[in-house]
Design a protein around this motif. Sequence first.
Motif, PDB file in Angstrom:
ATOM      1  N   TYR A  26       0.788  -1.232   0.000  1.00  0.00           N
ATOM      2  CA  TYR A  26       0.000   0.000   0.000  1.00  0.00           C
ATOM      3  C   TYR A  26       0.822   1.284   0.000  1.00  0.00           C
ATOM      4  CZ  TYR A  26      -3.710  -3.253   1.206  1.00  0.00           C
ATOM      5  OH  TYR A  26      -4.599  -4.295   1.201  1.00  0.00           O
ATOM      6  N   GLY A  27       2.087   1.222   0.378  1.00  0.00           N
ATOM      7  CA  GLY A  27       2.971   2.371   0.295  1.00  0.00           C
ATOM      8  C   GLY A  27       2.858   3.413   1.388  1.00  0.00           C
ATOM      9  N   THR A  28       2.123   3.112   2.453  1.00  0.00           N
ATOM     10  CA  THR A  28       2.031   4.078   3.549  1.00  0.00           C
ATOM     11  C   THR A  28       2.268   3.381   4.890  1.00  0.00           C
ATOM     12  OG1 THR A  28      -0.345   3.800   3.940  1.00  0.00           O
ATOM     13  CG2 THR A  28       0.308   5.457   2.292  1.00  0.00           C
ATOM     14  N   ILE A  29       2.778   4.149   5.817  1.00  0.00           N
ATOM     15  CA  ILE A  29       2.981   3.624   7.168  1.00  0.00           C
ATOM     16  C   ILE A  29       1.630   3.267   7.781  1.00  0.00           C
ATOM     17  CG2 ILE A  29       3.733   4.239   9.507  1.00  0.00           C
ATOM     18  CD1 ILE A  29       5.957   5.922   8.168  1.00  0.00           C
ATOM     19  N   ARG A  30       0.634   4.118   7.580  1.00  0.00           N
ATOM     20  CA  ARG A  30      -0.690   3.866   8.153  1.00  0.00           C
ATOM     21  C   ARG A  30      -1.230   2.504   7.730  1.00  0.00           C
ATOM     22  NH1 ARG A  30      -4.514   7.598   9.746  1.00  0.00           N
ATOM     23  NH2 ARG A  30      -3.375   9.192   8.626  1.00  0.00           N
ATOM     24  N   ASN A  31      -1.146   2.197   6.450  1.00  0.00           N
ATOM     25  CA  ASN A  31      -1.667   0.916   5.979  1.00  0.00           C
ATOM     26  C   ASN A  31      -0.773  -0.252   6.377  1.00  0.00           C
ATOM     27  OD1 ASN A  31      -4.194   1.553   4.763  1.00  0.00           O
ATOM     28  ND2 ASN A  31      -3.066   2.604   3.163  1.00  0.00           N
ATOM     29  N   GLY A  32       0.529  -0.025   6.435  1.00  0.00           N
ATOM     30  CA  GLY A  32       1.423  -1.070   6.941  1.00  0.00           C
ATOM     31  C   GLY A  32       1.076  -1.425   8.370  1.00  0.00           C
ATOM     32  N   CYS A  33       0.755  -0.392   9.164  1.00  0.00           N
ATOM     33  CA  CYS A  33       0.361  -0.613  10.557  1.00  0.00           C
ATOM     34  C   CYS A  33      -0.956  -1.380  10.646  1.00  0.00           C
ATOM     35  CB  CYS A  33       0.232   0.720  11.294  1.00  0.00           C
ATOM     36  SG  CYS A  33       1.808   1.519  11.639  1.00  0.00           S
ATOM     37  N   LYS A  34      -1.901  -1.048   9.775  1.00  0.00           N
ATOM     38  CA  LYS A  34      -3.175  -1.767   9.779  1.00  0.00           C
ATOM     39  C   LYS A  34      -2.964  -3.247   9.487  1.00  0.00           C
ATOM     40  CE  LYS A  34      -6.235   1.987   8.413  1.00  0.00           C
ATOM     41  NZ  LYS A  34      -7.114   2.497   7.348  1.00  0.00           N
ATOM     42  N   VAL A  35      -2.136  -3.546   8.505  1.00  0.00           N
ATOM     43  CA  VAL A  35      -1.868  -4.939   8.147  1.00  0.00           C
ATOM     44  C   VAL A  35      -1.224  -5.676   9.318  1.00  0.00           C
ATOM     45  CG1 VAL A  35      -0.480  -6.434   6.656  1.00  0.00           C
ATOM     46  CG2 VAL A  35      -1.749  -4.527   5.655  1.00  0.00           C
ATOM     47  N   ALA A  36      -0.264  -5.032   9.965  1.00  0.00           N
ATOM     48  CA  ALA A  36       0.475  -5.667  11.064  1.00  0.00           C
ATOM     49  C   ALA A  36      -0.256  -5.553  12.409  1.00  0.00           C
ATOM     50  CB  ALA A  36       1.863  -5.047  11.181  1.00  0.00           C
ATOM     51  N   ARG A  37      -1.299  -4.744  12.447  1.00  0.00           N
ATOM     52  CA  ARG A  37      -2.055  -4.500  13.681  1.00  0.00           C
ATOM     53  C   ARG A  37      -1.152  -3.951  14.787  1.00  0.00           C
ATOM     54  NH1 ARG A  37      -4.852 -10.174  13.924  1.00  0.00           N
ATOM     55  NH2 ARG A  37      -2.653 -10.588  13.737  1.00  0.00           N
ATOM     56  N   ILE A  38      -0.439  -2.892  14.403  1.00  0.00           N
ATOM     57  CA  ILE A  38       0.442  -2.186  15.338  1.00  0.00           C
ATOM     58  C   ILE A  38       0.176  -0.694  15.198  1.00  0.00           C
ATOM     59  CG2 ILE A  38       2.263  -3.945  15.303  1.00  0.00           C
ATOM     60  CD1 ILE A  38       3.768  -2.146  13.289  1.00  0.00           C
ATOM     61  N   ASP A  39       0.761   0.118  16.078  1.00  0.00           N
ATOM     62  CA  ASP A  39       0.598   1.559  15.930  1.00  0.00           C
ATOM     63  C   ASP A  39       1.888   2.191  15.398  1.00  0.00           C
ATOM     64  OD1 ASP A  39       2.331   2.012  18.135  1.00  0.00           O
ATOM     65  OD2 ASP A  39       0.653   1.974  19.521  1.00  0.00           O
ATOM     66  N   ARG A  40       1.762   3.432  15.007  1.00  0.00           N
ATOM     67  CA  ARG A  40       2.893   4.154  14.414  1.00  0.00           C
ATOM     68  C   ARG A  40       4.070   4.258  15.373  1.00  0.00           C
ATOM     69  NH1 ARG A  40       1.472   7.064   9.716  1.00  0.00           N
ATOM     70  NH2 ARG A  40       3.329   8.331   9.930  1.00  0.00           N
ATOM     71  N   LYS A  41       3.781   4.374  16.659  1.00  0.00           N
ATOM     72  CA  LYS A  41       4.857   4.489  17.647  1.00  0.00           C
ATOM     73  C   LYS A  41       5.740   3.244  17.628  1.00  0.00           C
ATOM     74  CE  LYS A  41       2.306   7.515  20.723  1.00  0.00           C
ATOM     75  NZ  LYS A  41       1.664   7.658  22.031  1.00  0.00           N
TER      76      LYS A  41
END
Length: 96
Positions: A26-41
Amino acid sequence: MAKGSNVRGETKQQRQDAFIEGFLEYGTIRNGCKVARIDRKTVHRWNTGDDAFADRFAEAKREFGEKLEEVIVGIVLDPDAVKKSPILAITLLNAN
């Protein structure tokens, strides 16, 4: 609980892998986090405290950037598409 695992039973490595896969798709940190079920921090912590992850993430950013470039070049090389989006052609010319 085993060292490096979380409530879902995933290891840090598995969560990092999931993030990288999501980012590449997806090319974004936000979507990478959604996939991994983690937060940006978590990503920030990994990126500043884990050199191996930081290297993988930097490579994933380069790879996604190249994927975007391939799409744009494909559009620019299609004369009909260039007529619809001349700004893409101009931007690519300026970049090169």
